[in-house]
Design an enzyme around this catalytic site. Sequence first.
Site, PDB file in Angstrom:
ATOM      1  N   LYS A  35       0.805  -1.211   0.000  1.00 33.85           N
ATOM      2  CA  LYS A  35       0.000   0.000   0.000  1.00 33.85           C
ATOM      3  C   LYS A  35       0.847   1.275   0.000  1.00 33.85           C
ATOM      4  O   LYS A  35       0.668   2.148  -0.856  1.00 33.85           O
ATOM      5  CB  LYS A  35      -0.889  -0.040   1.241  1.00 33.85           C
ATOM      6  CG  LYS A  35      -1.672   1.197   1.506  1.00 33.85           C
ATOM      7  CD  LYS A  35      -2.365   1.035   2.847  1.00 33.85           C
ATOM      8  CE  LYS A  35      -1.369   0.983   3.989  1.00 33.85           C
ATOM      9  NZ  LYS A  35      -1.378   2.163   4.831  1.00 33.85           N
ATOM     10  N   THR A  36       1.767   1.356   0.950  1.00 33.82           N
ATOM     11  CA  THR A  36       2.588   2.565   1.042  1.00 33.82           C
ATOM     12  C   THR A  36       3.430   2.735  -0.205  1.00 33.82           C
ATOM     13  O   THR A  36       3.631   3.844  -0.694  1.00 33.82           O
ATOM     14  CB  THR A  36       3.503   2.489   2.282  1.00 33.82           C
ATOM     15  OG1 THR A  36       2.720   2.089   3.397  1.00 33.82           O
ATOM     16  CG2 THR A  36       4.129   3.839   2.560  1.00 33.82           C
ATOM     17  N   ASP A 219      -4.097   8.413   2.649  1.00 33.17           N
ATOM     18  CA  ASP A 219      -3.704   7.097   3.141  1.00 33.17           C
ATOM     19  C   ASP A 219      -4.715   6.645   4.201  1.00 33.17           C
ATOM     20  O   ASP A 219      -5.333   7.475   4.852  1.00 33.17           O
ATOM     21  CB  ASP A 219      -2.303   7.218   3.752  1.00 33.17           C
ATOM     22  CG  ASP A 219      -1.695   5.863   4.044  1.00 33.17           C
ATOM     23  OD1 ASP A 219      -2.179   4.863   3.481  1.00 33.17           O
ATOM     24  OD2 ASP A 219      -0.733   5.812   4.827  1.00 33.17           O
ATOM     25  N   GLU A 220      -4.862   5.353   4.375  1.00 30.15           N
ATOM     26  CA  GLU A 220      -5.757   4.800   5.409  1.00 30.15           C
ATOM     27  C   GLU A 220      -7.140   5.449   5.347  1.00 30.15           C
ATOM     28  O   GLU A 220      -7.697   5.879   6.366  1.00 30.15           O
ATOM     29  CB  GLU A 220      -5.160   5.015   6.813  1.00 30.15           C
ATOM     30  CG  GLU A 220      -3.775   4.452   7.004  1.00 30.15           C
ATOM     31  CD  GLU A 220      -3.743   2.970   7.323  1.00 30.15           C
ATOM     32  OE1 GLU A 220      -4.775   2.287   7.094  1.00 30.15           O
ATOM     33  OE2 GLU A 220      -2.698   2.486   7.771  1.00 30.15           O
ATOM     34  N   GLN A 250      -9.704  -3.472   7.335  1.00 33.89           N
ATOM     35  CA  GLN A 250      -8.819  -3.083   8.436  1.00 33.89           C
ATOM     36  C   GLN A 250      -9.318  -1.837   9.154  1.00 33.89           C
ATOM     37  O   GLN A 250      -8.547  -1.130   9.794  1.00 33.89           O
ATOM     38  CB  GLN A 250      -7.401  -2.842   7.922  1.00 33.89           C
ATOM     39  CG  GLN A 250      -6.709  -4.114   7.460  1.00 33.89           C
ATOM     40  CD  GLN A 250      -5.240  -3.892   7.191  1.00 33.89           C
ATOM     41  OE1 GLN A 250      -4.447  -3.688   8.094  1.00 33.89           O
ATOM     42  NE2 GLN A 250      -4.870  -3.914   5.918  1.00 33.89           N
ATOM     43  N   ARG A 605      -0.571  -9.885  10.625  1.00 30.99           N
ATOM     44  CA  ARG A 605       0.732  -9.332  11.011  1.00 30.99           C
ATOM     45  C   ARG A 605       1.851 -10.346  10.829  1.00 30.99           C
ATOM     46  O   ARG A 605       3.024  -9.991  10.806  1.00 30.99           O
ATOM     47  CB  ARG A 605       0.743  -8.877  12.487  1.00 30.99           C
ATOM     48  CG  ARG A 605      -0.190  -7.744  12.867  1.00 30.99           C
ATOM     49  CD  ARG A 605      -0.100  -6.579  11.951  1.00 30.99           C
ATOM     50  NE  ARG A 605      -1.143  -6.630  10.943  1.00 30.99           N
ATOM     51  CZ  ARG A 605      -1.140  -5.932   9.808  1.00 30.99           C
ATOM     52  NH1 ARG A 605      -0.105  -5.155   9.541  1.00 30.99           N
ATOM     53  NH2 ARG A 605      -2.120  -6.028   8.936  1.00 30.99           N
TER      54      ARG A 605
END
Length: 721
Positions: A35-36, A219-220, A250, A605
């Site tokens: 994503k980043t 973002d997010e 998420q 994770r």
Amino acid sequence: MDTDSILAGLNNKQLEAVTLPHQSALILAGAGSGKTRVLTTRIAWLIQTGQISPMGLMAVTFTNKAAKEMLTRLTAMLPINTRGMWAGTFHGLCNRLLRAHYREAGLPSTFQILDTGDQLSSIKRLMKLLNVDDEKYPPKQVQGYINSCKEEGLRAHAVEAYDAHSQKLREIYEEYDKQCNREGVADFAELLLRCYELLEREVHIRTHYQQRFQYILVDEFQDTNRLQYLWLKLLAGANNCLFAVGDDDQSIYGFRGARVGNMRDFERDFNVQNIVKLEENYRSHSNILDAANAIISHNKHRLGKNLWTSAGKGEPIRIYDAYNDTDEAQFIVDEVNMLQNEGVALGDIALLYRSNAQSRILEHSLFAANIPYRVYGGLRFFERAEVKHAMAYLRLIANAHDDTALLRIINFPARGIGARSLEQLQEAARTENCSLWQSAINKVGNGKAGAKGLEGFVALIRELVDQAYGITLAEMTELATTLTGLKAHYQNEKEGEDRIANLEELVTAAVAFSNQDFGNHNNVNDDADILTQFLNHASLEAGEHQADAGREALQLMTVHAAKGLEFNAVFISGVEEGLFPHEQSTYENNGVEEERRLMYVAVTRARQRLYLSHAQSRMLHGQVRYGIPSRFLDEIPDSLTKRLNSKPAPKTYATGGVYQTSTSAQSNYPYKIGQSVRHAKFGEGVVVSYEGNADNLVIKINFGREGMKSLAMEYAKLEKI
DNA sequence: CGACGTCCCCTTTTT
DNA sequence: GGGGACGTCG
């Protein structure tokens, strides 16, 4: 770097997202899908191909860490100076806009930012002034009310209130805003709301920024609240495009106002044609991903996404059924030791839990076993009392009319200004309708008797302001810790060494802040002096959680805190009904769905190895509680898991004799506490407690997903299992 | 004013 | 169980 090398190594979907045409787009980026990378590469690509200048875009994140990360990666890709770029957190960017247009926003040029603690004390102070009963209106709740109103974009006059209670709340909200305006301060939510109102009201300012920011990247996105979404919409106007990256699966911040629904609204409001799903995961083996997919598939309200990987199945997910919490902790200790022997670095192992209260027992066992660990969360540097005290003095140098700052230190270190003189001072300030500082000056000027302490205080602040003139920030900070007697105070205290060290650290921080390249910082203030900038920095960026840098240590944190991180091996502890999903969540709308997303975050994770453990009983809030395995465990297909113990753990672990919590007459009860039972309607459960007397005995049973039930013993048909 | 006792509460958290 | 807030006493 040329365009090709910027794009090198992206998979098809990532490439598609990065090179989308000039239109609004929604990127559904699953956990571990890069994503980043997509976000930063998109920016780099837009700049590199000349579609946009670095100053023509805005990039918004939630945390300072994410903003920093983005800029670091960007600098690695492009030889550009990120100085002055509009990349930062919602709050940082709003702060910057408000500084630049403080007049139009109706704020003083040096307005201060109230952090959560400041805001609470401000509210408490106001409530005392208004004579509000703090039993009926707990300040924390009032704070929550005010913040959620602001985050919905509502001022007091716009809030609906039907009954006396909510009308009172609304009144406090209104008065609170007045108080903030009087004192020239803004809380976190205010930064956003004020900025939103500024852009909405001042057409020329709005148009200016709309023309400037042709691209807005967020973002997010699933974590945005109502107001943040409205703000983005306003800035984007009719012509600009929004590039939103997020993952509805998420979304775990509903409790603080995040609206996953913003993703659907965004599609509609911006007529989004481009939705790209990033589903290839580069982090975990497929057993882990399949488990995550299986869990999240039980949620009804999803945009739909399925993670996959080309990595192999990997190891099975290990499930451990512990006898009690101590046993669970011991199991984790043993496994961690084993992992270490296998060569896994301690720092690459995470121990996750649903709530902070769980960490105590885990820490205890780790400590006993001599395993170094680091707990994330807790007090940050700028939130420490001694640091806040010193900062309060600095705030008074910047603006002596800052009542919140003044109240914090008017009698700290103690200088004989007790509750009574303080009350008189506040009374005077109220009648004169001025700041406490003004009223203090007046009192001292009048030479009123009995104001010895106050005289000293006024003299001190004046001295401080005098000496601060023309010196560096670091020298000012030094002054604020010494001249004020702060350091001396802690020197006399038994355990003051840490606090003194922190005060010295603050001076170091001031030096570092002065030396840094300001342009590289997201909360740069075009107009403000360095002191104001430093104060803002402290409020907006509370500083790292205390870092125990360098040392290899097991990572302990809540699942929330683990979002965005990854580890070779992950332990998720306390996977029980009532704890995970948390009991509270079952009363909330869609609460269990959010808990499930939380479990999804936790599971994803792990790169290679994942442990899920639950305990049959554990100490919670000072009493033993019996839980059954979490429904989330049932949602994982057996083919992916390996039960490490088929039967409950051997009783040898039961050192404390937890089952003998002797309510004296326990032996008279038909079922022991902790006994598993079956009920015709509710299914399997665990006996938790008894209520009432022998004639009218009520048995309380935890039926897991059916919830906690109190049944009349006389009628409850139960079967031991 | 500070030291000590008592009561109460108790998911998750960034800015 | 334990931390924070508040109240009382020396």
